[in-house]
Write an enzyme that holds these catalytic residues in place. Structure first.
Site, mmCIF file in Angstrom:
data_model
loop_
_atom_site.group_PDB
_atom_site.id
_atom_site.type_symbol
_atom_site.label_atom_id
_atom_site.label_comp_id
_atom_site.label_asym_id
_atom_site.label_seq_id
_atom_site.Cartn_x
_atom_site.Cartn_y
_atom_site.Cartn_z
ATOM 1 C CD GLU B 79 14.715 -14.389 -1.451
ATOM 2 O OE1 GLU B 79 15.371 -15.423 -1.630
ATOM 3 O OE2 GLU B 79 14.910 -13.608 -0.501
ATOM 4 C CG ASN B 87 24.648 -13.913 1.879
ATOM 5 O OD1 ASN B 87 24.533 -12.685 1.758
ATOM 6 N ND2 ASN B 87 24.704 -14.507 3.046
ATOM 7 N N GLY B 92 31.433 -14.407 -4.386
ATOM 8 C CA GLY B 92 32.661 -14.184 -5.153
ATOM 9 C C GLY B 92 32.853 -14.950 -6.444
ATOM 10 N N GLY B 93 32.075 -15.991 -6.695
ATOM 11 C CA GLY B 93 32.142 -16.628 -8.024
ATOM 12 C C GLY B 93 33.145 -17.736 -8.218
ATOM 13 N NE ARG B 339 36.860 -17.814 2.498
ATOM 14 C CZ ARG B 339 35.725 -18.005 1.854
ATOM 15 N NH1 ARG B 339 34.650 -18.422 2.496
ATOM 16 N NH2 ARG B 339 35.654 -17.770 0.554
#
Lengths: 209, 516
Positions: B79, B87, B92-93, B339
């Site tokens: 990482e 991200n 947003g879950g 979207r």
């Protein structure tokens, strides 16, 4: 900034009353010590918001100048780091040969002349009696401590979150992004000024130690 | 012109640069990496050896690491940033699952084919259908895996734009951390921890065609690509690139879509840059569909990044309120469209649109969310509260009569159980709008997801730009892979994509025969 200078001025007025500091002259305007290439900076007076790159240099280098040479802090003398007279405020009494205990007489966290909040947190920890090994398991190879090292003294993240639950914008100790965003070392640097990690993405203007 | 088009298939420039011809052009397109396109020589000896190297610690990389480790492979999990999660951890879950147990509980009929149809429709049929099918077919299994293997908790179903029915499992944590943290915990149990601040500087592809390792920079300081200490790591089996998209890389964005340069805000974290894709192109990966860059329609100009706005704009106003053009007082799009449709509509209306709800709508749309969200959003200046419709209209220069008519038409639709104006999905929980106070968030789309990336096959193997065949030893998953979502990704389908293909890549990489 003005408030900080004022605070420092008040502190020095107090320091003047300490018996052995007779040679001190209160000259708060002389607090600005930006130091020669990469040695260190005096955070109380630094306007440099991006000194992170200095971290590697600040205490690395020759043995005896490192501050990370394995000796517990009380055995250290200030002058091993603050050898250059310019690192201390003008008129500050000579620290050569002085032990950390000596520093703590004036600058311990319970003293009125505590420098908490105006100097690197590592110094605050030193003045409170902390040692290198208190945070770094291996002072020969001092990596960033685990959060558990910090919470052992400062309380759990939940307890810290309670302390900051009314902070404007958001509670910095209760991030919705989970444990990786609650690592103490993301913001609370010890050997350089702190950094508001949340501000990487958000308009959160936190003031942090 | 020919210089530029050749550059898009990295190899062309590589050869030119190697031959010494067009070196200036090669340098111009290296775009800040400080080096020209050219393959890296294989090191004479390796500093470290593992079976599988996984680059990136979002959903996809962590899923790959779990599966590869489970299959007995030794893993190096890299990482580049200070924190793991990319991200994913700030997302947003929500994760899509078609024909799920929660849908059954709520009596919602759904099918794998319906999810495929929805994804293809939003993607303007540019999606690679074989990849879409895998995600849809495995969507329920993937959600179940997060519950059974990771102990992930969900608070219910959400209805995301462009989906025919509510099918998105919403995380109890309200953020992608609800999956990333359990993934990290699971890996820790397995003895794998992400090596943060470790940049994949180069992929190493042997002249025999196989990807055999990477050069990393340890103690990397983002975004300085020259920072840190170089080190070589050998991958006996494979490298998995789970390096994310380039939403926060304005210069690369602009190269793909000149309208989306530096001024535009993004929901992405600072690490979402094109550097790993450039390295992939440099060793012969095929970049597909990079110009399809998605703007999130639910963000606000009154805060940076993703922020608080989507919780209200999508969670509340899209289902229980309305989006209106302040210049006309009218709705301008189906608030639950995909979207792209919505972001395009906002931009077409001159970026002067708002999302609003009444008090009842707010309560319904924010069930299960932290109760202090309202205060936080107001405090941040993102959510504006008005004691009456008149005051709301006045504050935003909305023609009041037109606004009232819009609401009346919608309320009549609530009675009829059908949105005659926009055809929006109406659940039986939707009520009439009218209870003060009224809440408003201003709308301004931001760069959210980059559809393009490396071409992959059903096994998540990267495709060679010259031969069209899989590159042995290299897998690409998640946002770094292209073609899955076509022109526009549906909300909650990235979770399904990343976890599904991350697991597939982890399993396949562990099964690859070692080259030494």
């Amino acid at each position: 900034m003005v408030l900080r200078r004022l605070t420092i001025a008040v502190l020095f007025a107090l320091v003047l009353s300490v018996p052995f500091s007779g040679q001190l002259a209160a000259q708060p305007e002389s607090q600005c010590f930006v130091v020669d290439d990469g040695v260190c900076i005096w955070p109380a007076a630094s306007d440099d918001n991006k000194p992170r790159q200095q971290r590697q240099n600040s205490h690395a280098g020759e043995e005896g100048l490192t501050g990370h040479d394995g000796k517990p802090a009380p055995e250290h003398v200030c002058a091993t780091c603050h050898e250059e007279p310019d690192l201390l405020p003008e008129g500050h009494l000579r620290t050569a040969g002085m032990s950390m205990r000596g520093c703590r007489i004036c600058h311990g966290t319970d003293q009125a002349s505590s420098l908490d909040g105006t100097i690197f947190q590592s110094h605050t920890h030193f003045f409170a009696g902390g040692t290198c090994v208190g945070c770094h398991e291996d002072p020969e190879d001092p990596g960033e401590p685990e959060t558990a090292v910090c919470t052992a003294c400062h309380g759990t993240l939940e307890e810290l979150a309670l302390k900051t639950e009314h902070v404007a914008h958001a509670n910095p100790h209760a991030s919705p992004h989970g444990a990786p965003y609650a690592e103490c070392v993301l913001c609370h640097y010890q050997h350089e000024p702190p950094d508001n990690f949340c501000a990487t993405c958000h308009d959160f203007e936190f003031k942090l130690p | 012109m020919s210089e530029q088009s050749k550059n898009k298939i990295g190899k062309a420039v590589t050869r030119r640069a190697m031959l010494g011809a067009g070196a200036a052009a090669g340098a111009a397109f290296a775009l800040g990496s400080g080096a020209e396109a050219a393959p890296q020589a294989m090191p004479e000896s390796w500093d470290e050896e593992v079976d599988v190297i996984i680059v990136g610690t979002g959903f996809a990389g962590l899923a790959a690491a779990i599966e590869a480790t489970k299959a007995g492979a030794s893993v190096a999990l890299l990482e580049k940033m200070r924190t793991p999660g990319g991200n994913s951890i700030i997302s947003g879950g929500v994760i899509a699952a078609a024909g799920s147990p929660l849908q059954a509980e709520e009596g919602i009929e759904d099918s794998v084919q319906t999810l495929i149809d929805d994804m293809m429709k939003a993607g303007l049929n540019l999606n690679h259908p074989e990849l879409v099918r895998i995600i849809a077919e495995k969507s329920v299994e993937t959600v179940q895996w997060t519950i059974d293997e990771l102990g992930v908790e969900y608070r219910g179903l959400a209805h995301m734009g462009g989906h025919a029915v509510p099918r998105s499992y919403a995380l109890a944590a309200g953020s992608g951390s609800g999956i990333v943290v359990p993934q990290l915990d699971k890996l820790k149990e397995m003895g794998v921890e992400p090596r943060t601040r470790t940049l994949m500087k180069h992929l190493l592809r042997d002249p025999d065609g196989r990807v055999k390792g990477v050069i990393v920079h340890e103690k990397y300081r983002h975004p300085d690509l020259d920072s840190g200490t170089p080190k070589s790591i050998k991958a006996r089996k494979a490298v998995i690139m789970a390096t994310g998209g380039f939403g926060n890389d304005p210069s690369f964005r602009k190269l793909q879509d000149p309208r989306l340069g530096g001024e535009l805000d993004t929901t992405n974290h600072p690490g979402a840059t094109a550097q790993p894709l450039r390295e992939a192109m440099n060793i012969g990966c095929t970049l597909v569909q990079p110009s399809w860059i998605q703007l999130g329609p639910w963000t606000s100009p009154d805060e940076r990044g993703f922020g608080y706005a989507p919780h209200f704009v999508q969670g509340v106003a899209a289902s229980y309120g309305l989006w209106v053009d302040t210049q006309t007082g009218k709705r301008f799009v189906n608030e639950l469209a995909d979207r792209k449709t919505r972001a395009d509509a906002i931009l077409a209306a001159g970026n002067k649109c708002i999302a609003f709800s009444d008090a009842d709508g707010y309560v319904k749309g924010s069930t299960g969310r932290p109760t202090d969200n309202l205060d936080k959003m107001k405090e941040a200046g993102v959510l504006l509260e008005y004691p009456s419709l008149e005051e709301m209209a006045a504050a935003h220069n909305i023609p009041l009569d037109a606004l009232k008519e819009t609401i009346e038409t919608f309320n009549a639709g609530v009675d009829a159980g059908e949105d005659s104006e926009m055809g929006r999905y109406m659940s039986d929980k939707v009520g009439k709008i009218g209870t003060a106070p009224f809440y408003v968030v201003r709308l301004s789309p931001k760069v959210h997801h980059t559809m393009g990336g490396c071409a992959i096959n059903e096994k998540a193997e990267a495709i060679d730009v010259v031969s069209g065949e899989p590159i042995v030893g290299l897998y690409v998953v998640g946002e770094a892979a292209g073609g899955v979502h076509g022109a526009s990704r549906l909300g909650s389908c990235a979770y399904a994509d990343c976890l599904t293909f991350g697991r597939i890549a982890g399993q396949n990489a562990a099964a690859v025969e070692s080259w030494s």
